[in-house]
Structures are given as C-alpha cells and as structure tokens.
Scaffold this motif. Structure first.
Motif, short mmCIF file in Angstrom:
data_model
loop_
_atom_site.label_atom_id
_atom_site.label_comp_id
_atom_site.label_asym_id
_atom_site.label_seq_id
_atom_site.Cartn_x
_atom_site.Cartn_y
_atom_site.Cartn_z
N UNK B 34 0.84 -1.20 0.00
CA UNK B 34 0.00 0.00 0.00
C UNK B 34 0.88 1.25 0.00
N UNK B 35 0.63 2.14 -0.94
CA UNK B 35 1.42 3.35 -1.06
C UNK B 35 1.10 4.33 0.08
N UNK B 36 2.17 4.89 0.63
CA UNK B 36 1.99 5.80 1.77
C UNK B 36 2.19 7.25 1.38
N UNK B 37 2.38 7.50 0.07
CA UNK B 37 2.51 8.90 -0.37
C UNK B 37 1.98 9.02 -1.78
N UNK B 38 1.69 10.23 -2.20
CA UNK B 38 1.26 10.47 -3.58
C UNK B 38 2.43 10.27 -4.54
N UNK B 39 2.19 9.98 -5.81
CA UNK B 39 0.86 9.78 -6.38
C UNK B 39 0.21 8.46 -5.95
N UNK B 40 -1.12 8.42 -5.98
CA UNK B 40 -1.88 7.22 -5.65
C UNK B 40 -1.71 6.79 -4.20
N UNK B 44 -3.06 0.21 -3.56
CA UNK B 44 -2.12 -0.90 -3.59
C UNK B 44 -1.31 -0.86 -4.89
N UNK B 45 -0.06 -1.30 -4.79
CA UNK B 45 0.84 -1.26 -5.93
C UNK B 45 1.77 -2.46 -5.90
N UNK B 46 2.41 -2.72 -7.04
CA UNK B 46 3.38 -3.81 -7.10
C UNK B 46 4.60 -3.47 -6.26
N UNK B 47 5.20 -4.48 -5.64
CA UNK B 47 6.45 -4.22 -4.92
C UNK B 47 7.52 -3.75 -5.90
#
Lengths: 242, 242
Positions: B34-40, B44-47
């Motif tokens: 899970x991304x903790x900053x922008x963007x998005x 959730x994102x790929x490692x």
C-alpha cells in the motif's frame, strides 16, 4: 538535489532483420550504424537513440530506427531491457526492440530515400552470422534477438514478416531454413505448414524455369505473433492491418 | 545542462505469484504494497523501487522485492518495460519482472520474518482474479504477467516454480488448472505430461484419505524456462541450481 546529468539514461535501439536474397538460400541481414564519437567511435552499433521524455517506447524505437537508417519495419516488438551496470561507460539502460522488414520493402524504401536525396549516412547492412565486434554489448543483443526469432518461428506466423503478401511454399520454407540455419525436408515442411491452417492457397502461380508453383497468402485473421494484453498503437505492423 | 531532477527515471517492480491453497483448488495470489505517499497514496501497488545507478536490473528486482515484501522468489525473469508517457505524473520507465514462489517457501519466509521481528509493513496478499484498482498502470501489468504465465505453462516446465520438489500428478494438474482457470481431464493430463519426458517418478507415495498417490519430481536437466543467451547470474532460480 541538483544533478548536472541524470544518473541513469534510457536509450532505445532496434535489431531489424530482413532476408537478403543470396545464392543457395537467403541470408538474415541487419543494418548497423557506424559510431562517429566515443565511446566506441568507429565501431558499428545498432540503430537507436535516447528516449525522449515526451515519447513512448514503441514510438522511440520507430523514430530512432527511421532517423538513423531511413527504414520503417513491417513488424516491431519489444525484446528486452539490457541494463548491466558496465555495459556503457555511463549508466545506460537500453530498451531493445526487434523488427522485421520484407526485402522488397527494404529496396522500395532505399530507392525512395535515394530519389529524395535522404539516404542515411554511416549505415551498412551485415549478415547476422558474420558481424564484426560491435559497440557496447550489441553483439550479445543481436544474439538474443536471433534466439527470439528462431524460437518464435516455431510457434507463430512470424515468418510472414519477412515475406511478400503472396509467396510459394518454397519461399516460406527458405525463410525457415534461413532463420534456423538448416535445410528442411520439403514434403514434411509442406505437411506441417498446411496443418497449421494459417495458409490460404490463391489461384495464382509463379511461373519460371521450374514448374509453376502455387502462390499462398497468410490468413489475415491469424495474428502475426500473439501479443497478449499489450496494445501498442504506435507499432508499425502493416501485415496485421489487413 | 543543470537539471534539478532527471527527465526520465527508471523503476523496477515485480509481479510475484504463488499458489495459495484453497477449497476446491488453489488460487494464484500475489503480494501488493500500500502506497503511503502520492501519487496514488492509499492504493495498492506492485512491490518495487527506483533502480540504483550501481545495480543491475535483475539485482534491483530481487532487492526491491525483498525490501518491500521480505520475499525471495525461486524463479525470477524480466517481463517487459512499461514506458507510456502518462503512466505516472512524472516520466517513469518501469522494468517489470515476474516471479514465482512456492507456497511452502512463502510460509517459511513469513515465519522467519515474524520470528525476527522483520515482517514487512503495508503488505497484503491478493488473489490475482480479484484485484482492486491499483496505482499507476499496475492492473495492466498484472494482466500481462498472467498472460505470460498462462502462455508459458503450455510449453515449459514453469509449473515447477509453484510446486515443492516432490509432488503428485494431481498437485501438478491443480497448478495448471489454477493458472488456466479451467478443469483438465485427469487421464488426458497424465498422458500429456508423461509424454513430455520431464517427470521422474520417485519411490515415494503420498498417503492420506485417498489411495496412495505416487510422488514425482522434475528432471533437473530440463531448464525451468528457456532463457536463451541471456545469462543472469543474479537471478534467484533455486530450482535450476539442482
């Protein structure tokens, strides 16, 4: 943090094959560009250039290929990203594409450039099996492209990228023989190819010194090579547009 | 020319699959961060992470995967370079890798991290067929990785990357069924798999509620997946080391 240059630059280069007619069978051939500055000044290298920040990868491959060689391929596909730390004095990740261009189109495009006075400089065609020592890791890159082509010819209709719209079975077999570097039994080849269901016999024949040979064409509904969910609108795949 | 930041940055991310045991068949599963900053932020994102200037691409994939998820795959291969101009607010070319990790090793690695107090944060496993809307173009990237896996399972022994060293034919069939999302006839499957000559029957059987089932292993001499001339010394391919 202020940097005077990027730590890592991105380049795009293309290995573009054609099948050059030759006595005793056709030869896989590709254009290379002679470098006019260091690193590797004087050595031959793959056509390519720096990725532009406002341009996609496929577009960059097509553009750098056109700018350095004047060629527009009929098949273009991303091959691999080469990024070893010491492949170049400064850190460069190269996104490599491979392409196919029918020999009749090579002649056509060269003639058009000659007539327009836009023939590219420092470009020469080399047979794939007799390359000099190239710049950077470009020999290894060509090896990988050849490997991909040889694998792909076994399970797709990629051979179509090297043939005119209509061709004889002997033409098709010659493409396979050139790519695989070995002779194939004509009867077996005919059987296997007809079993794929991708060839459509036409009513036309090629006449000449031998008995007339039927001309075939590929079934346009069959994809040149399975691409999966990657849609690349700026790839030049004229064969697929039919 | 002084730049305050590079025009084009290079990232490396990995789509790593395991086969999660589930009622009625196993499920293809992958970890996301899970991304903790922008963007998005919050998506959730790929490692993954930024490519280090002193590090090769394979090493970057393995490192960023380990740093964000704590996982070390048993199969790792470059998939594709994603470089559409607007896939990210700033220009980022992502070199994407895909990987396989046997589920017993997933459990082993998770337990080791838990014991050491190094369990990664913001990581969650998702089934490949029920992903939320991910950051950037990561849904399209996962689709492409799934497509590659499904294609590859048909002509290589890539299924081995999801199985323990010894397995029953039913285990192997379940891997194919999970990847292809369809049931396969057991008798046909057995015939086709035995015809490949890549399976070696052992003297051991799995006993349980059903009649004992013979355990097989892959012939170590057969490559996990044909890689061609690309030798990647820093790829983690434990299965190939045997």
């Amino acid at each position: 943090m202020t940097r005077t240059s990027p730590d890592i630059r991105v380049a795009v280069s293309t290995v573009i094959f054609t099948l050059r007619p030759a006595a005793g069978g056709a030869a896989l051939s590709l254009p290379l560009v002679r470098r006019t500055r260091d690193p590797f000044e004087g050595r031959w290298a793959l056509p390519g250039g720096w990725l532009d920040p406002d341009e996609g990868l496929d577009a960059a491959a097509a553009r750098t290929l056109a700018e350095t060689t004047g060629l527009a391929p009929n098949y273009l596909e991303q091959l691999y990203a080469f990024g070893d730390v010491d492949r170049s004095p400064s850190r460069v990740v190269s996104i490599i594409y491979w392409a196919l261009l029918r020999h009749d189109l090579v002649d056509q495009q060269r003639a058009a450039h000659a007539a327009a006075g836009t023939a590219p400089e420092n470009v020469q065609w080399f047979d794939a099996d007799s390359l000099p020592e190239l710049a950077f890791d470009h020999n290894a890159i060509v090896d990988y492209a050849l490997w991909r082509l040889r694998n792909k010819v076994g399970y797709s209709r990629i051979a179509h990228g090297l043939l005119p719209d209509e061709f004889t079975l002997a033409d098709l077999r010659e493409v396979y023989e050139s790519i695989l570097s070995r002779k194939l039994d004509p009867a077996n080849f005919r059987r296997q190819v007809e079993a794929t269901g991708t060839l459509i016999p036409t009513d036309r024949f090629r006449t000449g010194s031998h008995r007339p040979a039927r001309l075939y064409r590929y079934d346009g509904a069959v994809e040149l090579a399975a691409r999966g969910p990657i849609s690349t609108p700026d790839s030049t795949n004229r064969n697929e547009e039919r």
